[in-house]
Write a protein that holds these residues in place. Structure first.
Motif, PDB file in Angstrom:
ATOM      1  N   VAL A 137       0.858  -1.187   0.000  1.00 55.54           N
ATOM      2  CA  VAL A 137       0.000   0.000   0.000  1.00 55.54           C
ATOM      3  C   VAL A 137       0.893   1.234   0.000  1.00 55.54           C
ATOM      4  N   GLY A 138       0.793   2.018  -1.061  1.00 54.34           N
ATOM      5  CA  GLY A 138       1.622   3.209  -1.200  1.00 54.34           C
ATOM      6  C   GLY A 138       0.995   4.419  -0.543  1.00 54.34           C
ATOM      7  N   THR A 139       1.832   5.375  -0.188  1.00 51.12           N
ATOM      8  CA  THR A 139       1.349   6.593   0.448  1.00 51.12           C
ATOM      9  C   THR A 139       0.848   7.592  -0.592  1.00 51.12           C
ATOM     10  N   GLU A 140       0.058   8.522  -0.147  1.00 55.53           N
ATOM     11  CA  GLU A 140      -0.362   9.642  -0.989  1.00 55.53           C
ATOM     12  C   GLU A 140       0.392  10.876  -0.511  1.00 55.53           C
ATOM     13  N   LEU A 141       1.239  11.400  -1.368  1.00 53.69           N
ATOM     14  CA  LEU A 141       1.992  12.612  -1.054  1.00 53.69           C
ATOM     15  C   LEU A 141       1.146  13.811  -1.462  1.00 53.69           C
ATOM     16  N   GLY A 142       0.665  14.529  -0.471  1.00 51.64           N
ATOM     17  CA  GLY A 142      -0.161  15.702  -0.751  1.00 51.64           C
ATOM     18  C   GLY A 142       0.667  16.971  -0.734  1.00 51.64           C
ATOM     19  N   ALA A 143       0.413  17.865  -1.663  1.00 52.01           N
ATOM     20  CA  ALA A 143       1.141  19.132  -1.743  1.00 52.01           C
ATOM     21  C   ALA A 143       0.139  20.272  -1.904  1.00 52.01           C
ATOM     22  N   GLN A 163      -2.561  48.127  -6.339  1.00 55.64           N
ATOM     23  CA  GLN A 163      -2.704  49.260  -7.251  1.00 55.64           C
ATOM     24  C   GLN A 163      -1.588  49.242  -8.290  1.00 55.64           C
ATOM     25  N   PRO A 164      -1.880  49.680  -9.507  1.00 53.54           N
ATOM     26  CA  PRO A 164      -0.846  49.719 -10.550  1.00 53.54           C
ATOM     27  C   PRO A 164       0.351  50.564 -10.113  1.00 53.54           C
ATOM     28  N   ASN A 165       1.545  50.052 -10.422  1.00 53.24           N
ATOM     29  CA  ASN A 165       2.796  50.762 -10.188  1.00 53.24           C
ATOM     30  C   ASN A 165       3.155  50.909  -8.701  1.00 53.24           C
ATOM     31  N   VAL A 166       2.491  50.142  -7.828  1.00 43.88           N
ATOM     32  CA  VAL A 166       2.806  50.160  -6.389  1.00 43.88           C
ATOM     33  C   VAL A 166       2.976  48.712  -5.934  1.00 43.88           C
ATOM     34  N   GLU A 167       4.070  48.414  -5.216  1.00 44.34           N
ATOM     35  CA  GLU A 167       4.302  47.040  -4.784  1.00 44.34           C
ATOM     36  C   GLU A 167       3.401  46.644  -3.606  1.00 44.34           C
ATOM     37  N   SER A 168       2.916  45.424  -3.674  1.00 43.73           N
ATOM     38  CA  SER A 168       2.228  44.784  -2.550  1.00 43.73           C
ATOM     39  C   SER A 168       2.890  43.428  -2.330  1.00 43.73           C
ATOM     40  N   THR A 169       3.180  43.095  -1.073  1.00 42.61           N
ATOM     41  CA  THR A 169       3.845  41.821  -0.793  1.00 42.61           C
ATOM     42  C   THR A 169       2.848  40.771  -0.310  1.00 42.61           C
ATOM     43  N   TYR A 170       3.217  39.499  -0.553  1.00 45.61           N
ATOM     44  CA  TYR A 170       2.383  38.351  -0.182  1.00 45.61           C
ATOM     45  C   TYR A 170       3.276  37.253   0.386  1.00 45.61           C
ATOM     46  N   THR A 171       2.719  36.484   1.276  1.00 47.03           N
ATOM     47  CA  THR A 171       3.390  35.283   1.764  1.00 47.03           C
ATOM     48  C   THR A 171       2.857  34.084   1.002  1.00 47.03           C
ATOM     49  N   VAL A 172       3.763  33.262   0.473  1.00 48.71           N
ATOM     50  CA  VAL A 172       3.378  32.031  -0.220  1.00 48.71           C
ATOM     51  C   VAL A 172       3.661  30.867   0.724  1.00 48.71           C
ATOM     52  N   LEU A 173       2.620  30.172   1.121  1.00 48.41           N
ATOM     53  CA  LEU A 173       2.706  29.088   2.093  1.00 48.41           C
ATOM     54  C   LEU A 173       2.764  27.746   1.381  1.00 48.41           C
ATOM     55  N   LEU A 174       3.745  26.914   1.754  1.00 46.95           N
ATOM     56  CA  LEU A 174       3.976  25.617   1.134  1.00 46.95           C
ATOM     57  C   LEU A 174       3.749  24.517   2.162  1.00 46.95           C
ATOM     58  N   SER A 175       3.157  23.401   1.744  1.00 49.32           N
ATOM     59  CA  SER A 175       2.978  22.309   2.697  1.00 49.32           C
ATOM     60  C   SER A 175       2.975  20.961   1.997  1.00 49.32           C
ATOM     61  N   PHE A 176       3.427  19.943   2.749  1.00 50.06           N
ATOM     62  CA  PHE A 176       3.405  18.543   2.313  1.00 50.06           C
ATOM     63  C   PHE A 176       2.676  17.715   3.365  1.00 50.06           C
ATOM     64  N   THR A 177       1.953  16.691   2.919  1.00 48.74           N
ATOM     65  CA  THR A 177       1.383  15.682   3.803  1.00 48.74           C
ATOM     66  C   THR A 177       1.681  14.307   3.212  1.00 48.74           C
ATOM     67  N   SER A 178       1.664  13.286   4.067  1.00 49.50           N
ATOM     68  CA  SER A 178       1.861  11.912   3.606  1.00 49.50           C
ATOM     69  C   SER A 178       0.949  11.008   4.415  1.00 49.50           C
ATOM     70  N   SER A 179       0.180  10.163   3.719  1.00 50.62           N
ATOM     71  CA  SER A 179      -0.878   9.420   4.385  1.00 50.62           C
ATOM     72  C   SER A 179      -0.394   8.237   5.208  1.00 50.62           C
ATOM     73  N   THR A 226       1.661  12.394   8.329  1.00 49.77           N
ATOM     74  CA  THR A 226       1.646  13.857   8.364  1.00 49.77           C
ATOM     75  C   THR A 226       0.366  14.335   7.701  1.00 49.77           C
ATOM     76  N   THR A 227      -0.497  14.998   8.449  1.00 47.89           N
ATOM     77  CA  THR A 227      -1.830  15.350   7.957  1.00 47.89           C
ATOM     78  C   THR A 227      -1.948  16.846   7.677  1.00 47.89           C
ATOM     79  N   ALA A 228      -3.108  17.229   7.138  1.00 45.89           N
ATOM     80  CA  ALA A 228      -3.354  18.634   6.815  1.00 45.89           C
ATOM     81  C   ALA A 228      -3.436  19.498   8.068  1.00 45.89           C
TER      82      ALA A 228
END
Length: 296
Positions: A137-143, A163-179, A226-228
């Motif tokens: 039984v193989g695991t499911e790698l969730g991303a 707004q055009p010509n004005v910087e706005s910053t964002y956080t990009v969140l990364l995650s892995f799970t394995s069943s 490792t779960t959500a």
């Protein structure tokens, strides 16, 4: 005396791997290799292993004897087995699903084929052969990848809606799970569009190649189970500088997202893709669709 084939979800051979929690189909075929008929043939498949959901087994052309977790193929359910002529073939199938069973789960099928053969007018001879198949039984790698203005350790700045010509910053969140199994060498890669600037990351496992505009997360091992609710995770920050031509749109922040890793138990390489991420940060508190659109 009977050539028996055994396939799992269309695959045969010694390396049989199934996904956790999904319906699995097993197909069997029996061919009489003798020059004379085989009568009263029976085929039993006894299933063992904590990963088997024994209540889920159903059979086509056979009977599932739940008391000992055995699928039985005989003449009463498969008439061809009453007399299997020389060179003729009969077949049957059954399905099952898996359940949670700890690390490195597997299911073993013990197959017994028997029948009677008469040759040269002699009394029928009882013939029996056996084989064993192990199904891993193989695991499911969730991303998962999402953008946020409020989540994570970074303080994000700039106007919302952008707004055009004005910087706005964002956080990009990364995650892995394995069943069910641990995963080695989990890696995620993503590309930043030309109007997005890489700012920083939470740790050294996330790197940026300015030439290819590729962000790489070398996550390493992802533990089994490792779960959500408790994923392996990291993050990086980007800055968006919208153009006037992007007014009324929700620009993509991260694209071409791919991931891979190796199931430590089955040795299978697991690969996949993740949908691209835009300025629509729908999981932020008080989120509204207009917050993700460049101001007109």
């Amino acid at each position: 005396f009977v050539a028996t084939s055994f396939s799992v979800n269309g695959a045969s051979g010694s390396d049989l791997v199934i996904p956790a929690g999904k319906v699995t189909e097993v197909r069997l075929a029996w061919a009489n290799t003798l020059a004379t008929d085989i009568t009263d043939a029976t085929v039993t498949v006894q299933l063992a292993g904590d990963a088997l959901d024994s209540a889920s087994v159903t059979s086509s052309g056979g009977f599932y004897r739940s008391v000992d977790r055995t699928v039985l193929f005989a003449a009463d359910t498969n008439p061809m087995l009453a007399r299997l002529g020389a060179g003729s073939v009969a077949n049957g199938s059954f399905t099952f699903t898996t359940k949670s069973a700890g690390q490195n789960p597997s299911i073993t099928a013990f197959i017994t084929v028997s029948g009677k053969n008469s040759a040269g007018g002699n009394a029928p001879t009882q013939l029996t052969s056996t084989m064993t198949k192990t199904i891993l039984v193989g695991t499911e790698l969730g991303a998962k990848v999402r953008a946020s203005r409020t989540a994570g350790t970074f303080k994000n700045t700039g106007p919302i809606p952008p707004q055009p010509n004005v910087e706005s910053t964002y956080t990009v969140l990364l995650s892995f799970t394995s069943s069910v199994n641990s995963v080695a060498g989990a890696t995620m890669r993503a590309v930043l569009p030309s109007y997005v600037r890489y700012v920083r990351s939470t740790d050294s496992s996330v790197t940026y190649d300015a030439t290819t505009r590729t962000v790489t997360w070398s996550a390493g091992d992802v533990a089994a189970g490792t779960t959500a609710t408790n994923p392996k995770q990291s993050a990086f920050q980007v800055a968006l500088l919208p153009a006037t031509s992007q007014r009324g749109t929700s620009p993509i922040l991260v694209t071409s997202i791919t991931y891979s890793g190796t199931d430590r138990f089955t040795k299978r390489v697991l690969e996949g893709t993740v949908p691209e991420v835009s300025t629509q940060t729908s999981q932020d508190p008080g989120y509204q669709t207009s917050f993700g659109e460049i101001a007109r």
